[in-house]
Scaffold this motif. Structure first.
Motif, short mmCIF file in Angstrom:
data_model
loop_
_atom_site.label_atom_id
_atom_site.label_comp_id
_atom_site.label_asym_id
_atom_site.label_seq_id
_atom_site.Cartn_x
_atom_site.Cartn_y
_atom_site.Cartn_z
N UNK A 24 37.18 42.46 34.86
CA UNK A 24 37.86 41.29 34.72
C UNK A 24 39.08 40.86 34.13
N UNK A 25 39.50 41.77 33.17
CA UNK A 25 40.88 41.72 32.86
C UNK A 25 41.84 42.24 33.97
N UNK A 83 37.34 46.88 26.70
CA UNK A 83 36.70 47.62 25.85
C UNK A 83 36.19 48.72 26.32
N UNK A 84 36.22 48.72 27.89
CA UNK A 84 35.58 49.80 28.56
C UNK A 84 35.56 49.63 30.21
N UNK A 85 35.00 50.04 31.04
CA UNK A 85 35.34 49.88 32.55
C UNK A 85 34.81 48.42 32.98
N UNK A 86 33.64 47.89 32.18
CA UNK A 86 33.32 46.51 32.69
C UNK A 86 34.08 45.36 32.39
N UNK A 87 34.72 45.31 31.11
CA UNK A 87 35.61 44.39 30.79
C UNK A 87 37.11 44.64 31.55
N UNK A 101 33.24 42.20 47.30
CA UNK A 101 33.42 40.97 46.14
C UNK A 101 34.73 41.33 45.59
N UNK A 134 41.53 41.49 37.07
CA UNK A 134 41.59 40.58 38.20
C UNK A 134 42.57 39.30 37.49
N UNK A 135 42.25 39.22 36.10
CA UNK A 135 43.04 38.13 35.59
C UNK A 135 44.60 38.43 35.34
N UNK A 169 46.56 37.84 38.70
CA UNK A 169 46.95 36.62 38.72
C UNK A 169 48.20 36.40 37.97
N UNK A 225 43.20 36.44 43.33
CA UNK A 225 43.72 36.46 42.13
C UNK A 225 45.39 36.85 42.27
N UNK A 263 37.95 38.99 45.73
CA UNK A 263 38.59 38.46 44.15
C UNK A 263 40.06 38.91 43.93
N UNK A 299 34.71 50.60 40.76
CA UNK A 299 34.59 50.49 42.13
C UNK A 299 35.39 49.69 42.85
#
Lengths: 265, 265, 265
Positions: free
Chosen positions: B242-243, B235-239, B30, B245-246, B249, B38, B34, B192
């Motif tokens: 997504x950032x 703010x951490x590994x989760x956000x 995935x 990938x942004x 781009x 991007x 992505x 990951x």
């Protein structure tokens, strides 16, 4: 279990970065790996029969989750579970959707016979697995964790290990002691793989704690606290998932010591 | 390699939207797709033996990553690598976790014999792959990229291609020239698939550049710059994921021209 | 189809939480499960041949997506499709990348012969599937949905079901009526699995509506509206994906009643 135990468990996880060998379903591999990384563990997804036995013998802990199991991965799971048992490596069995489907129900019963250190599931799955050896019994997918308290105790007696039942309040037992973990958030049920990732975090904590009951409770408390923090920041289930990973990273020993954990058994 | 080369490579990627055929592990499919989307490429994950050879012949570039390989996907990888070679299509080999596990180590050695355009891994993996033909040698999973400089040069001489070693500073060599890519951020190691997605981006850049060394460096610089931008927002590994990938781009040719790339060899 | 129909469909989805059995590609399993959960449905990814037939018989609806199909999953798809047909359970066929690759093109033609309730794809895929029975014909991957209007009508006549073509404007037809769904956002094409998740949402809506055309249009309108909301919040393709899941949750019956849906056929 005391606040001191939970704090020590969390700090041991960060200090040791245990290698967690995951044989898990393809839907949740990514969030499982990310949850382990966020908490400070090192994930490795190795599920080929050619490799699973060897790798389980060198891993710090093993997770076996039957969510999308088929012939090849079932064989890898058997090899990994046997190898972990022989090496004295702690391992977790997650009997996803066991009960309704004969193939995975038989496999999970076979794997439970290899004496997993911990079985983690929802009430329906634990009741189905506890009853499987006796010919199966009805499963209610809307059951709460406490509805499975008797089944969990039976199963713990049979495996000689710990059984954890996830629900609005989680129940963890080794057949003698019973601990309930309060808190968490309903958005955990709206994010695929949160429960499966919990199983992997249980494995990570088993690798760094002497007492499987303590390690299992620590993992549940860690997930619950992180969910509460994430829910306060999220705008819905999509932003919740990312915030939950951030919070798994941010919850430290001092925070975990404040988790809502109650021993009653 | 100059800033002009990097800018041209980034602009060629956006202009051509290369079709990148990925045979990669199920944990990272995935984020790999992505990341390619991007950056402006078109991903296609085709790993059935019935299709992999035909598809590699029409793709712009191919990625072969052995992260969760098993019998069926190993066969698809062989077919895709041979087909890419026959068609003159650039392809990347990512020897995930090669060294400790015999099955994938043998497979990676076999695939390396098919002369991948680029091999991309961490220091341990590159050292293991370079040594595999000579009977294997010790692997240190905490090694830095420079510890693998000799192994990378040896391997590049054997494949006739480029070898890239990821680390705090990345090292890229074709056996004659050596380029180091600085920057990046430690959060890349807490997400990951970031390294695996880098392998796919290398393939994408190979499709739009004449010189494999330039394409490989451009991909590494692109990932590093995007990581720096993302870390400033996360703010951490989760956000962060997504950032990142942004930012893949958002990093354009002008930005890539400012990457911290140093040629020393 | 009226605004009242769309509102009723959305409210029925929330009220009934249909169980959607997904046999889908490994790249998109996670976002597919998360999209179903966000919209209020219950996903289950069961793709072993030992389980797929039994599970399809008890699910509320079934999705068959050939994106990364191989021998084992192809067999599971056949079993699930036959089982759904026998049980009168609605099912969706998503012919990902059909046209260029013989193996999946043959499989999709075989599955289309089992009369799926809905076929959902892009213009190229629908044209290829419509033409497959007649020996295949050229496929233009840049075709718009309206370019496939004739092929969609032909295919609907052959399956006796609905055919949906995704594009800048989506086209949905049962061979008599033609409905176009406007709106959406280009970032849907920059997020892997958004189209595949749409197929799963079609299945979810089929389970709670009497008329397949209405259910199919409702799913397309739901995805389009959520994309518009998410694009207004996102900074790029990474943050878009999370915001889209949030918006799938937030779009309610009143919002869906305002979707840009036009019947013309």
């Amino acid at each position: 279990m005391t606040a001191v135990d939970l704090r020590a468990a969390r700090e041991a996880l960060s200090a040791n970065a245990p290698l967690v060998h995951c044989l898990t379903n393809t839907v949740v591999q990514t969030i499982t790996a990310n949850a382990l990384l966020a908490a400070g563990a090192a994930p490795a997804m190795v599920d080929a029969p050619q490799e699973a036995g060897d790798f389980a013998a060198v891993a710090s802990a093993v997770l076996v989750n039957v969510g999308t199991v088929h012939e090849r991965t079932a064989e890898a799971m058997r090899l990994a579970a046997r190898s972990a048992g022989a090496a004295g490596t702690p391992w977790v069995l997650d009997p996803v959707a066991v009960g309704g489907l004969a193939y995975r129900t038989d496999l999970a019963a076979e794997l439970a016979g290899l004496r997993p250190t911990v079985v983690r599931g929802n009430a329906s799955e634990v009741m189905a697995l506890a009853g499987a050896g006796a010919g199966g019994r009805g499963v209610d997918s809307t059951a709460g964790a406490d509805d499975a308290a008797g089944a969990a105790a039976d199963l713990a007696a049979r495996t000689g290990g710990v059984v954890a039942v996830s629900g609005e309040v989680d129940l963890v037992t080794d057949g003698r002691r019973v601990v309930r973990v309060h808190g968490g958030h309903v958005l955990l049920t709206r994010t695929t793989g949160a429960g499966c990732a919990l199983g992997a975090l249980v494995a990570a904590y088993l690798a760094v704690t002497d007492d499987p009951l303590t390690g299992t409770v620590a993992a549940h408390a860690h997930v619950a606290l992180a969910a509460e923090r994430a829910a306060a920041l999220a705008s819905g289930p999509g932003t919740f998932a990312a915030a939950w990973l951030d919070a798994l990273d941010a919850v430290d020993g001092a925070a975990l010591a404040g988790a809502q954990v109650r021993e009653t058994g």
